[in-house]
Design a protein around this motif. Structure first.
Motif, mmCIF file in Angstrom:
data_model
loop_
_atom_site.group_PDB
_atom_site.id
_atom_site.type_symbol
_atom_site.label_atom_id
_atom_site.label_comp_id
_atom_site.label_asym_id
_atom_site.label_seq_id
_atom_site.Cartn_x
_atom_site.Cartn_y
_atom_site.Cartn_z
ATOM 1 N N LYS A 69 0.822 -1.206 0.000
ATOM 2 C CA LYS A 69 0.000 0.000 0.000
ATOM 3 C C LYS A 69 0.859 1.261 0.000
ATOM 4 O O LYS A 69 0.558 2.233 -0.699
ATOM 5 C CB LYS A 69 -0.913 -0.005 1.229
ATOM 6 C CG LYS A 69 -2.075 0.966 1.149
ATOM 7 C CD LYS A 69 -3.090 0.698 2.241
ATOM 8 C CE LYS A 69 -4.326 1.566 2.087
ATOM 9 N NZ LYS A 69 -5.336 1.287 3.129
ATOM 10 N N ASP A 126 2.288 4.596 -3.824
ATOM 11 C CA ASP A 126 2.058 6.043 -3.898
ATOM 12 C C ASP A 126 3.318 6.806 -3.475
ATOM 13 O O ASP A 126 3.768 6.677 -2.333
ATOM 14 C CB ASP A 126 0.894 6.446 -2.988
ATOM 15 C CG ASP A 126 0.612 7.939 -3.069
ATOM 16 O OD1 ASP A 126 0.275 8.416 -4.160
ATOM 17 O OD2 ASP A 126 0.759 8.618 -2.043
ATOM 18 N N THR A 169 3.148 8.857 -0.244
ATOM 19 C CA THR A 169 3.089 8.021 0.957
ATOM 20 C C THR A 169 4.464 7.482 1.296
ATOM 21 O O THR A 169 4.827 7.371 2.476
ATOM 22 C CB THR A 169 2.095 6.855 0.748
ATOM 23 O OG1 THR A 169 0.840 7.388 0.346
ATOM 24 C CG2 THR A 169 1.903 6.071 2.040
ATOM 25 N N SER A 171 6.229 10.288 3.021
ATOM 26 C CA SER A 171 5.685 10.462 4.375
ATOM 27 C C SER A 171 6.231 9.399 5.314
ATOM 28 O O SER A 171 6.581 9.678 6.465
ATOM 29 C CB SER A 171 4.148 10.387 4.339
ATOM 30 O OG SER A 171 3.606 11.443 3.585
ATOM 31 N N ARG A 205 0.325 1.400 10.821
ATOM 32 C CA ARG A 205 -0.954 0.939 11.343
ATOM 33 C C ARG A 205 -2.102 1.801 10.814
ATOM 34 O O ARG A 205 -3.190 1.296 10.498
ATOM 35 C CB ARG A 205 -0.936 0.958 12.872
ATOM 36 C CG ARG A 205 0.051 -0.052 13.474
ATOM 37 C CD ARG A 205 -0.017 -0.036 14.993
ATOM 38 N NE ARG A 205 0.984 -0.928 15.565
ATOM 39 C CZ ARG A 205 0.820 -2.255 15.678
ATOM 40 N NH1 ARG A 205 -0.307 -2.816 15.244
ATOM 41 N NH2 ARG A 205 1.764 -3.014 16.197
ATOM 42 N N PHE A 206 -1.845 3.094 10.712
ATOM 43 C CA PHE A 206 -2.849 4.009 10.157
ATOM 44 C C PHE A 206 -3.169 3.635 8.710
ATOM 45 O O PHE A 206 -4.328 3.608 8.296
ATOM 46 C CB PHE A 206 -2.339 5.450 10.231
ATOM 47 C CG PHE A 206 -3.182 6.434 9.474
ATOM 48 C CD1 PHE A 206 -4.391 6.881 9.974
ATOM 49 C CD2 PHE A 206 -2.749 6.932 8.238
ATOM 50 C CE1 PHE A 206 -5.162 7.796 9.260
ATOM 51 C CE2 PHE A 206 -3.514 7.832 7.531
ATOM 52 C CZ PHE A 206 -4.734 8.262 8.052
ATOM 53 N N MET A 207 -2.124 3.325 7.929
ATOM 54 C CA MET A 207 -2.332 2.944 6.540
ATOM 55 C C MET A 207 -3.140 1.644 6.436
ATOM 56 O O MET A 207 -3.957 1.480 5.523
ATOM 57 C CB MET A 207 -0.986 2.769 5.829
ATOM 58 C CG MET A 207 -0.191 4.061 5.638
ATOM 59 S SD MET A 207 -1.076 5.297 4.652
ATOM 60 C CE MET A 207 -1.270 4.410 3.105
ATOM 61 N N GLU A 257 -5.450 0.703 8.400
ATOM 62 C CA GLU A 257 -6.834 0.937 8.793
ATOM 63 C C GLU A 257 -7.609 1.755 7.749
ATOM 64 O O GLU A 257 -8.840 1.809 7.800
ATOM 65 C CB GLU A 257 -6.883 1.680 10.133
ATOM 66 C CG GLU A 257 -6.377 0.827 11.298
ATOM 67 C CD GLU A 257 -6.281 1.613 12.596
ATOM 68 O OE1 GLU A 257 -6.610 2.836 12.559
ATOM 69 O OE2 GLU A 257 -5.885 1.042 13.618
ATOM 70 N N GLU A 258 -6.902 2.370 6.820
ATOM 71 C CA GLU A 258 -7.596 3.207 5.817
ATOM 72 C C GLU A 258 -8.420 2.367 4.848
ATOM 73 O O GLU A 258 -8.012 1.274 4.459
ATOM 74 C CB GLU A 258 -6.573 4.013 5.015
ATOM 75 C CG GLU A 258 -6.177 5.315 5.649
ATOM 76 C CD GLU A 258 -5.536 6.260 4.653
ATOM 77 O OE1 GLU A 258 -4.831 5.774 3.739
ATOM 78 O OE2 GLU A 258 -5.751 7.470 4.751
#
Length: 216
Positions: free
Chosen positions: A187, A191, A194, A197, A211-213, A215-216
């Motif tokens: 994931k 990009d 990303t 980041s 972990r945030f990625m 959950e998206e």
């Protein structure tokens, strides 16, 4: 006759245009294997296509509400304006919340005919017209195109290098399952923004970002 590192801006401008850009990039990115044809020619066509989409948003007669912020290098508009426009012009969606740092330089290169209501010049037309300009005027768009190409390709090279390091870095996060590590890596790597980041964070923040990625 003006000499630019072996490139002469005379009636041989057209035949030497791609070669000049190829040589300029070789100086910046040695051993890159980037050739005038097909690589640079294809890149210029892509840059022109992207520029046309952004230009039409910012300057179109029926696109009030759009602007371009030179400080953030991005298209600006209210959410409602974006939503309405993207429904009809789906190709514009990629520029929502994304930077386009070379837009103003490309306006100088491609913008003359667009401003007159004609289609932006294709690559061969741009080369042909350059033969009819004063030498001092030839150098400005050429150098701007060269600088934009350098910056774009150098940026892509850096992102590709960082993307290749994502999997080894995420594999260190043993608190994640093997499946989640694979999913997050895939994931993030798809990009460029990303990827950047991910590497701008450190330690626990980087793992929280993963972990945030997930959950998206």
């Amino acid at each position: 006759m003006v000499n630019m590192g072996g490139y002469k801006a005379d009636n041989g401008f057209k035949s030497g245009y791609l070669l000049h850009l190829e040589n300029a990039l070789k100086e910046k990115i040695p051993n890159s294997g980037i050739l005038g044809k097909p690589h640079i020619e294809s890149r210029i066509k892509t840059m022109k296509k992207d520029w046309q989409v952004v230009y039409d948003m910012v300057n179109g007669t029926n696109t009030s509400g759009f602007g371009y912020d030179s400080s953030t290098h991005s298209v600006t508009a209210e959410s409602a304006v974006w939503d309405s426009y993207i429904q009809v012009h789906k190709e514009a969606g990629k520029w929502r919340n994304k930077i386009f740092p070379h837009y103003e330089d490309l306006c100088i290169i491609f913008g003359k005919d667009r401003a007159q209501g004609n289609k932006a010049k294709d690559f061969s037309q741009m080369e042909e017209d350059a033969n009819n300009e004063e030498q001092s005027e030839q150098l400005t768009p050429l150098k701007k195109l060269e600088n934009s190409m350098n910056q774009a390709i150098l940026g892509e090279t850096e992102v590709q290098k960082k993307a290749s390091m994502v999997i080894p870095e995420i594999s260190k996060m043993q608190s994640l399952s093997a499946f989640d590590r694979f999913k997050a890596s895939r994931k993030i790597m798809c990009d460029p923004e990303t990827v950047l980041s991910f590497w701008n964070l450190e330690g626990e923040d980087r793992e929280n970002f993963v972990r945030f990625m997930l959950e998206e």
